[in-house]
Scaffold this active site. Sequence first.
Site, PDB file in Angstrom:
ATOM      1  N   ARG A 171      41.551  25.904  37.169  1.00 19.49           N
ATOM      2  CA  ARG A 171      42.264  27.165  36.990  1.00 19.49           C
ATOM      3  C   ARG A 171      43.779  26.990  37.110  1.00 19.49           C
ATOM      4  O   ARG A 171      44.529  27.887  36.732  1.00 19.49           O
ATOM      5  CB  ARG A 171      41.804  28.194  38.029  1.00 19.49           C
ATOM      6  CG  ARG A 171      40.373  28.675  37.853  1.00 19.49           C
ATOM      7  CD  ARG A 171      40.032  29.703  38.909  1.00 19.49           C
ATOM      8  NE  ARG A 171      38.633  30.109  38.861  1.00 19.49           N
ATOM      9  CZ  ARG A 171      38.167  31.096  38.105  1.00 19.49           C
ATOM     10  NH1 ARG A 171      39.001  31.780  37.349  1.00 19.49           N
ATOM     11  NH2 ARG A 171      36.888  31.407  38.112  1.00 19.49           N
TER      12      ARG A 171
ATOM     13  N   ARG B 271      36.044  50.873  39.531  1.00 22.12           N
ATOM     14  CA  ARG B 271      36.500  49.986  40.593  1.00 22.12           C
ATOM     15  C   ARG B 271      38.016  49.909  40.582  1.00 22.12           C
ATOM     16  O   ARG B 271      38.648  49.984  39.523  1.00 22.12           O
ATOM     17  CB  ARG B 271      35.902  48.582  40.425  1.00 22.12           C
ATOM     18  CG  ARG B 271      34.383  48.551  40.489  1.00 22.12           C
ATOM     19  CD  ARG B 271      33.858  47.133  40.372  1.00 22.12           C
ATOM     20  NE  ARG B 271      34.368  46.449  39.180  1.00 22.12           N
ATOM     21  CZ  ARG B 271      33.985  45.239  38.804  1.00 22.12           C
ATOM     22  NH1 ARG B 271      33.112  44.578  39.525  1.00 22.12           N
ATOM     23  NH2 ARG B 271      34.483  44.689  37.714  1.00 22.12           N
TER      24      ARG B 271
ATOM     25  N   ARG C 180      36.007  50.587  31.636  1.00 23.49           N
ATOM     26  CA  ARG C 180      34.730  50.230  32.268  1.00 23.49           C
ATOM     27  C   ARG C 180      34.463  51.119  33.486  1.00 23.49           C
ATOM     28  O   ARG C 180      35.304  51.249  34.379  1.00 23.49           O
ATOM     29  CB  ARG C 180      34.786  48.756  32.695  1.00 23.49           C
ATOM     30  CG  ARG C 180      33.519  48.212  33.304  1.00 23.49           C
ATOM     31  CD  ARG C 180      33.776  46.837  33.882  1.00 23.49           C
ATOM     32  NE  ARG C 180      34.208  45.877  32.888  1.00 23.49           N
ATOM     33  CZ  ARG C 180      34.802  44.729  33.171  1.00 23.49           C
ATOM     34  NH1 ARG C 180      35.075  44.408  34.426  1.00 23.49           N
ATOM     35  NH2 ARG C 180      35.156  43.901  32.209  1.00 23.49           N
TER      36      ARG C 180
END
Length: 289
Positions: free
Chosen positions: A163, A230, A197
């Site tokens: 990463r 969220r 979402r």
Amino acid sequence: LYRRIPTPLTRAMFATLTRTAASHATARSAVFGSAAGGSTSRFAVRSFASLEFDLGQGSVDYCDDRVEHTEDTHFLLILGKPGGGKGTISGKVLKDMPNFHHLSSGDILRHHVRECTAIGKEAKKYMNEGKLVPDDVMVRLIMEDAHRFVDDGKSLLLDGFPRTLEQAAALDKALDVDLVINLDIPTETIVERISDRWIHAPSGRVYSYSYQPPKVKGKDDVTGEDLIQRDDDKPDCVRQRLTQYDETTAPLVDFYEKKGVLKTFEGTMSDVIYPEVKDWLSEQLDHEK
């Protein structure tokens, strides 16, 4: 040298090295595994004579001698911003190219910790202290699982590691990633996609008003309960994560571009991008044969 190698992982590597070296006319070069059909695997190939384990730092140093790889085994990495379709593209690659095995660093880490392996216990010490697992430990975790599949002639699709530029450099000492797909999706497309979402928290069901909306706005289809968004799916949080990606992960694009193994694909929809990805991958794999 064998007495200087403390872990089951590195002892297993050493055993494979010696078996392979013995089969060659000279023991100067060694390979970690063999691909199907008896051809030499390109997995973690280094000079046997200069392989050194630095016990004090827990790191592994290799020389730059590499045995030429064959066409049978490849290492694929997919880069892209969070929410940029990496999972979708990965799934399609695995479906269309069954010789690739999906290798998730997160799954590997959880497995070794759960099974209390020697390297899993080492990783868990850092996790219990609230620290990130060091790059060299993550590389060893990945290599331990990777060599089993490469020995069977499988190619690998790496997920979740590396990463950062430092992780890529650490992995490059042990594994030569030769195929890198970079998904360049516009930031605002990702913000719209993720912030659209909504979830039903108790069940985990996910809805999107753009492509999979609930039957009744704001309500779960099954229970009729309220849907929530969220915090990390809210636009400001999404933009913050994308900025963090640019600062930490984006330099990997330059790293692999300089190695000549990276191809960038631009677009907004995975279904449109994937045919181009598939054609490029097929070209690269055919070119090796």
